[in-house]
Write a protein that holds these residues in place. Structure first.
Motif, PDB file in Angstrom:
ATOM      1  N   GLY A 263     -17.222 -18.814 -11.469  1.00  0.00           N
ATOM      2  CA  GLY A 263     -16.561 -19.820 -10.653  1.00  0.00           C
ATOM      3  C   GLY A 263     -16.435 -19.398  -9.210  1.00  0.00           C
ATOM      4  O   GLY A 263     -15.663 -18.504  -8.878  1.00  0.00           O
ATOM      5  N   THR A 264     -17.173 -20.052  -8.318  1.00  0.00           N
ATOM      6  CA  THR A 264     -17.128 -19.711  -6.903  1.00  0.00           C
ATOM      7  C   THR A 264     -16.497 -20.850  -6.103  1.00  0.00           C
ATOM      8  O   THR A 264     -16.332 -21.968  -6.584  1.00  0.00           O
ATOM      9  N   LEU A 265     -16.177 -20.560  -4.847  1.00  0.00           N
ATOM     10  CA  LEU A 265     -15.603 -21.567  -3.958  1.00  0.00           C
ATOM     11  C   LEU A 265     -16.658 -22.354  -3.187  1.00  0.00           C
ATOM     12  O   LEU A 265     -16.315 -23.273  -2.446  1.00  0.00           O
ATOM     13  N   GLN A 266     -17.934 -22.038  -3.357  1.00  0.00           N
ATOM     14  CA  GLN A 266     -18.950 -22.773  -2.599  1.00  0.00           C
ATOM     15  C   GLN A 266     -18.951 -24.263  -2.928  1.00  0.00           C
ATOM     16  O   GLN A 266     -19.086 -25.097  -2.012  1.00  0.00           O
ATOM     17  N   PRO A 267     -18.800 -24.671  -4.191  1.00  0.00           N
ATOM     18  CA  PRO A 267     -18.701 -26.119  -4.449  1.00  0.00           C
ATOM     19  C   PRO A 267     -17.497 -26.755  -3.769  1.00  0.00           C
ATOM     20  O   PRO A 267     -17.540 -27.942  -3.406  1.00  0.00           O
ATOM     21  N   HIS A 268     -16.409 -25.981  -3.591  1.00  0.00           N
ATOM     22  CA  HIS A 268     -15.228 -26.487  -2.884  1.00  0.00           C
ATOM     23  C   HIS A 268     -15.590 -26.783  -1.430  1.00  0.00           C
ATOM     24  O   HIS A 268     -15.251 -27.850  -0.893  1.00  0.00           O
ATOM     25  N   VAL A 269     -16.289 -25.863  -0.795  1.00  0.00           N
ATOM     26  CA  VAL A 269     -16.676 -26.028   0.602  1.00  0.00           C
ATOM     27  C   VAL A 269     -17.563 -27.256   0.770  1.00  0.00           C
ATOM     28  O   VAL A 269     -17.406 -28.037   1.723  1.00  0.00           O
ATOM     29  N   GLU A 270     -18.480 -27.472  -0.163  1.00  0.00           N
ATOM     30  CA  GLU A 270     -19.455 -28.543  -0.037  1.00  0.00           C
ATOM     31  C   GLU A 270     -18.994 -29.862  -0.658  1.00  0.00           C
ATOM     32  O   GLU A 270     -19.674 -30.879  -0.514  1.00  0.00           O
ATOM     33  N   GLY A 271     -17.858 -29.840  -1.373  1.00  0.00           N
ATOM     34  CA  GLY A 271     -17.415 -31.058  -2.043  1.00  0.00           C
ATOM     35  C   GLY A 271     -18.301 -31.440  -3.205  1.00  0.00           C
ATOM     36  O   GLY A 271     -18.519 -32.620  -3.491  1.00  0.00           O
ATOM     37  N   SER A 272     -18.815 -30.450  -3.914  1.00  0.00           N
ATOM     38  CA  SER A 272     -19.724 -30.692  -5.032  1.00  0.00           C
ATOM     39  C   SER A 272     -18.954 -30.907  -6.332  1.00  0.00           C
ATOM     40  O   SER A 272     -17.959 -30.222  -6.594  1.00  0.00           O
ATOM     41  N   PRO A 273     -19.418 -31.824  -7.200  1.00  0.00           N
ATOM     42  CA  PRO A 273     -18.806 -31.987  -8.517  1.00  0.00           C
ATOM     43  C   PRO A 273     -18.858 -30.722  -9.371  1.00  0.00           C
ATOM     44  O   PRO A 273     -18.135 -30.611 -10.357  1.00  0.00           O
ATOM     45  N   MET A 274     -19.695 -29.783  -8.975  1.00  0.00           N
ATOM     46  CA  MET A 274     -19.784 -28.535  -9.724  1.00  0.00           C
ATOM     47  C   MET A 274     -18.454 -27.778  -9.717  1.00  0.00           C
ATOM     48  O   MET A 274     -18.217 -26.936 -10.588  1.00  0.00           O
ATOM     49  N   LEU A 275     -17.558 -28.102  -8.793  1.00  0.00           N
ATOM     50  CA  LEU A 275     -16.255 -27.447  -8.764  1.00  0.00           C
ATOM     51  C   LEU A 275     -15.532 -27.677 -10.089  1.00  0.00           C
ATOM     52  O   LEU A 275     -15.077 -26.733 -10.737  1.00  0.00           O
ATOM     53  N   GLY A 276     -15.398 -28.927 -10.500  1.00  0.00           N
ATOM     54  CA  GLY A 276     -14.745 -29.228 -11.765  1.00  0.00           C
ATOM     55  C   GLY A 276     -15.545 -28.770 -12.964  1.00  0.00           C
ATOM     56  O   GLY A 276     -14.974 -28.408 -13.998  1.00  0.00           O
TER      57      GLY A 276
ATOM     58  N   ALA B  15     -13.921 -35.622   0.533  1.00  0.00           N
ATOM     59  CA  ALA B  15     -12.799 -36.331   1.142  1.00  0.00           C
ATOM     60  C   ALA B  15     -11.463 -35.859   0.572  1.00  0.00           C
ATOM     61  O   ALA B  15     -10.475 -35.713   1.312  1.00  0.00           O
ATOM     62  N   LYS B  16     -11.411 -35.606  -0.739  1.00  0.00           N
ATOM     63  CA  LYS B  16     -10.167 -35.175  -1.382  1.00  0.00           C
ATOM     64  C   LYS B  16      -9.711 -33.805  -0.893  1.00  0.00           C
ATOM     65  O   LYS B  16      -8.537 -33.458  -1.017  1.00  0.00           O
ATOM     66  N   LEU B  17     -10.660 -33.042  -0.369  1.00  0.00           N
ATOM     67  CA  LEU B  17     -10.369 -31.681   0.065  1.00  0.00           C
ATOM     68  C   LEU B  17     -10.370 -31.551   1.584  1.00  0.00           C
ATOM     69  O   LEU B  17     -10.450 -30.447   2.111  1.00  0.00           O
ATOM     70  N   CYS B  18     -10.250 -32.680   2.257  1.00  0.00           N
ATOM     71  CA  CYS B  18     -10.198 -32.717   3.718  1.00  0.00           C
ATOM     72  C   CYS B  18      -8.820 -33.215   4.124  1.00  0.00           C
ATOM     73  O   CYS B  18      -8.476 -34.385   3.911  1.00  0.00           O
ATOM     74  N   LEU B  19      -7.999 -32.328   4.716  1.00  0.00           N
ATOM     75  CA  LEU B  19      -6.641 -32.705   5.093  1.00  0.00           C
ATOM     76  C   LEU B  19      -6.647 -33.899   6.036  1.00  0.00           C
ATOM     77  O   LEU B  19      -5.800 -34.801   5.921  1.00  0.00           O
ATOM     78  N   ARG B  20      -7.564 -33.911   6.976  1.00  0.00           N
ATOM     79  CA  ARG B  20      -7.610 -35.008   7.941  1.00  0.00           C
ATOM     80  C   ARG B  20      -7.867 -36.349   7.240  1.00  0.00           C
ATOM     81  O   ARG B  20      -7.210 -37.360   7.550  1.00  0.00           O
ATOM     82  N   PHE B  21      -8.811 -36.380   6.318  1.00  0.00           N
ATOM     83  CA  PHE B  21      -9.115 -37.630   5.616  1.00  0.00           C
ATOM     84  C   PHE B  21      -7.928 -38.076   4.771  1.00  0.00           C
ATOM     85  O   PHE B  21      -7.584 -39.262   4.745  1.00  0.00           O
ATOM     86  N   VAL B  22      -7.296 -37.142   4.071  1.00  0.00           N
ATOM     87  CA  VAL B  22      -6.163 -37.499   3.218  1.00  0.00           C
ATOM     88  C   VAL B  22      -5.008 -38.038   4.065  1.00  0.00           C
ATOM     89  O   VAL B  22      -4.381 -39.051   3.715  1.00  0.00           O
TER      90      VAL B  22
END
Length: 464
Positions: free
Chosen positions: A194-207, A328-335
C-alpha cells in the motif's frame, strides 16, 4: 522466538481478552462504527470502477462463500473481501483513527464478514458478542502501528496496518492459539502493501489497496491454520514493519503497557463529509464562521487555511479543471469550494461531470490558500486555523483544536444513524426502508445475536 519479541505481548492481549473485558463504552462505539462502516460500504456500491472490478473479480474463480454488500453477488470470500473493502473506502466516507492516520474498519470488517460468511457455509456461526470483541481487538492492533510512530506518513496505512487488524480479528474469531496467530501475522507481513502514490494521483487503486490487504488477511489466516510458519519478529526485527515502513522512528513500549486499558475504538473519528479527513477542517471552520458572523459565501474575498504538515502535503494540492472524483475528494480547495457553492458536502457532490466541473465550485476553490503552519508533528491533523477576509475588508478566524467528527467534537448517535440512512439511499440501487430499520436494530442488539453473518443479508437490496 525470544520472549523479548513485542509481538508476544500483542498476541497475549488478543488471545486473553473476552467480551466481558470490554468496557460498555467500547461495545457501544464498536456498534456505532460497525453501522457507519456498513452504511458507507452500501453507498460505495455505486463508486467509481465498481462494474469493472466485479467483472475482473468474477474471472478469478467461482464460488458462493460470501456476498457483495447491497447488490448481492455471491463469490469466493477473497473476492468478496476485496470488493466490500473497496466499496467501504472508495467514497472517502469511512471512519478514521486520527492518531494513527488510519481507516482500520475498512480492512477489518470487509475481511471478517467475508470470513464469517464462509464459516457459515461450513456449518459454523459467529456470535455477535464475539464479532464485537474481534473488531475492538483488530482496531487496537492496527492503530498501534500508526500511533507509536513519529515518522512522516510514507505508506498507505489503511492498507498496510489495516491488514494486521483484519488478521487479529479473524484469528480471534477462529480461536487461534499464540503460535498460529503469530504465524498468521507473519504471513500478513509477507503480503503487506500500500503506497501513497494513488492518493497523490487520485487513483481508484487507493481503495483497492485496502481490498488487497483484506484478501491477504484471509490468505494469511488460512495458511496459519494449515500450519505454515510465518516470520515472527515482524515488528522490530531487522527488516520488520517499523524498520521498513516507519524508518525505525517509533516508541512502542507506552502503547503496549496500556493494552486492555486504552481502547483505540474510543479514539475513532467519524467522517461527516465524503472526502479526505484532512479536508474536513476547512468545511467545519467555514461553517462555524458563517454561522457565528452571518456572512455568506458570496461575501468572501479570500480564505487562508493554516494546516499541519500532513494536511498540507496530502490535501493541499491545487484545484484542477475537470478533476476525477478521487482527486477532488482529496483536494482541500475543491472540498471547500463545494461547501461554499452548495452549503453542504455529500456523496452526490463527487459524482458526475456536472458536479465535478461546476464553475461555482471552482470559482470558490480559487479563493482558498492552503498554508503550512509550524506544527512539528508530522502526523498531526490539527489544530487548524481558518481565516476569512470578506469583500468589505472584515477579517474572521477560528482555530479548531479538533475537527467535527473527532471524539472530542463527535457526531451524536442520532447524526450517526442519519448518516447511515443517507448512505443507504446512495447505493447502486436503493436499500428498502424495512431493511434499513432492521439493520439498525440488529446492530443495536448485536451482542445477543447468535449469527453475526446474518447482518450481511440485511444489507441486500434484494434479500435472498
Amino acid at each position: 522466538m525470544s520472549s523479548a519479541n513485542p509481538l508476544d505481548r500483542v498476541v497475549d492481549h488478543v488471545i486473553n481478552t473476552r467480551f466481558e473485558d470490554l468496557p460498555q463504552a467500547v461495545v457501544d462505539k464498536t456498534k456505532t462504527f460497525l453501522l457507519d462502516t456498513l452504511g458507507v460500504g452500501i453507498a460505495g456500491s455505486a463508486g467509481a470502477g465498481i462494474p469493472e472490478l466485479k467483472q475482473v473479480a468474477a474471472s478469478w474463480g467461482q464460488g458462493e462463500e460470501a456476498t457483495v454488500w447491497l447488490t448481492g453477488e455471491r463469490m469466493p470470500a477473497q473476492q468478496a473481501a476485496i470488493l466490500n473493502a473497496y466499496q467501504i473506502h472508495c467514497l472517502e466516507f469511512d471512519c478514521v483513527h486520527e492518531g494513527a492516520v488510519l481507516h482500520p474498519m475498512a480492512t477489518i470488517l470487509s475481511a471478517v464478514m467475508a470470513w464469517a460468511e464462509r464459516e457459515k457455509t461450513r456449518g459454523r456461526s459467529i456470535q455477535g458478542r464475539d464479532l464485537i470483541t474481534a473488531l475492538a481487538l483488530g482496531v487496537d492492533v492496527s492503530t498501534m502501528l500508526g500511533v507509536v510512530t513519529n515518522s512522516a506518513l510514507r505508506f498507505f496505512r489503511p492498507a498496510t496496518a489495516g491488514g494486521f487488524g483484519a488478521v487479529v480479528a479473524i484469528g480471534k474469531l477462529a480461536g487461534f492459539d499464540a503460535l498460529t496467530l503469530k504465524n498468521a501475522l507473519g504471513a500478513q507481513y509477507s503480503q503487506t502493501s500500500g503506497t501513497l502514490q494513488p492518493h497523490v494521483e487520485g487513483s481508484p487503486m487507493l481503495g483497492l489497496q485496502v481490498g488487497f490487504n483484506a484478501r491477504a488477511a484471509l490468505v494469511s489466516t488460512d495458511l496459519a491454520l494449515a500450519g505454515v510458519r510465518g516470520p515472527h519478529d515482524i515488528l522490530t526485527g531487522q527488516y520488520g514493519y517499523f524498520a521498513l515502513f516507519e524508518q525505525n522512528d517509533y516508541d512502542l513500549e507506552p502503547f503496549l503497557a496500556r493494552l486492555g486499558q486504552d481502547w483505540q475504538m474510543l479514539e475513532m473519528s467519524h467522517k461527516p463529509y465524503p472526502s479526505g479527513r484532512l479536508t474536513h477542517g476547512a468545511v467545519d471552520g467555514l461553517g462555524q464562521l458563517m454561522s457565528k458572523h452571518g456572512f455568506t459565501a458570496y461575501d468572501i474575498a479570500a480564505i487562508v487555511c493554516e494546516v499541519p504538515p500532513l494536511v498540507h502535503r496530502l490535501v493541499g494540492r491545487p484545484d484542477v479543471l475537470h478533476p476525477e472524483s478521487n482527486y477532488a475528494k482529496l483536494c482541500l480547495r475543491f472540498v471547500a469550494g463545494t461547501f461554499l457553492a452548495r452549503g453542504a458536502v455529500d456523496v452526490p457532490d463527487f459524482r458526475g461531470r456536472a458536479s465535478l466541473d461546476d464553475a461555482a465550485v471552482h470559482r470558490y476553490a480559487a479563493l482558498v490558500d492552503v498554508v503550512l503552519d509550524d506544527n512539528p508533528d508530522q502526523n498531526a491533523l490539527d489544530p487548524q486555523t481558518i481565516r476569512v477576509r470578506l469583500k468589505d475588508g472584515t477579517d474572521h478566524s477560528i482555530t479548531l483544536q479538533h475537527v467535527y467528527g473527532h471524539p472530542k467534537a463527535p457526531l451524536t448517535a442520532e447524526a450517526n444513524v442519519e448518516k447511515f440512512r443517507r448512505c443507504a439511499g446512495y447505493g447502486a440501487v436503493p436499500l428498502q426502508q424495512d431493511s434499513i430499520d432492521a439493520l439498525i436494530a440488529a446492530i443495536d442488539t448485536l451482542e445477543s445475536n447468535p449469527d453475526a453473518a446474518s447482518l450481511v443479508a440485511l444489507t441486500l437490496a434484494q434479500p435472498r
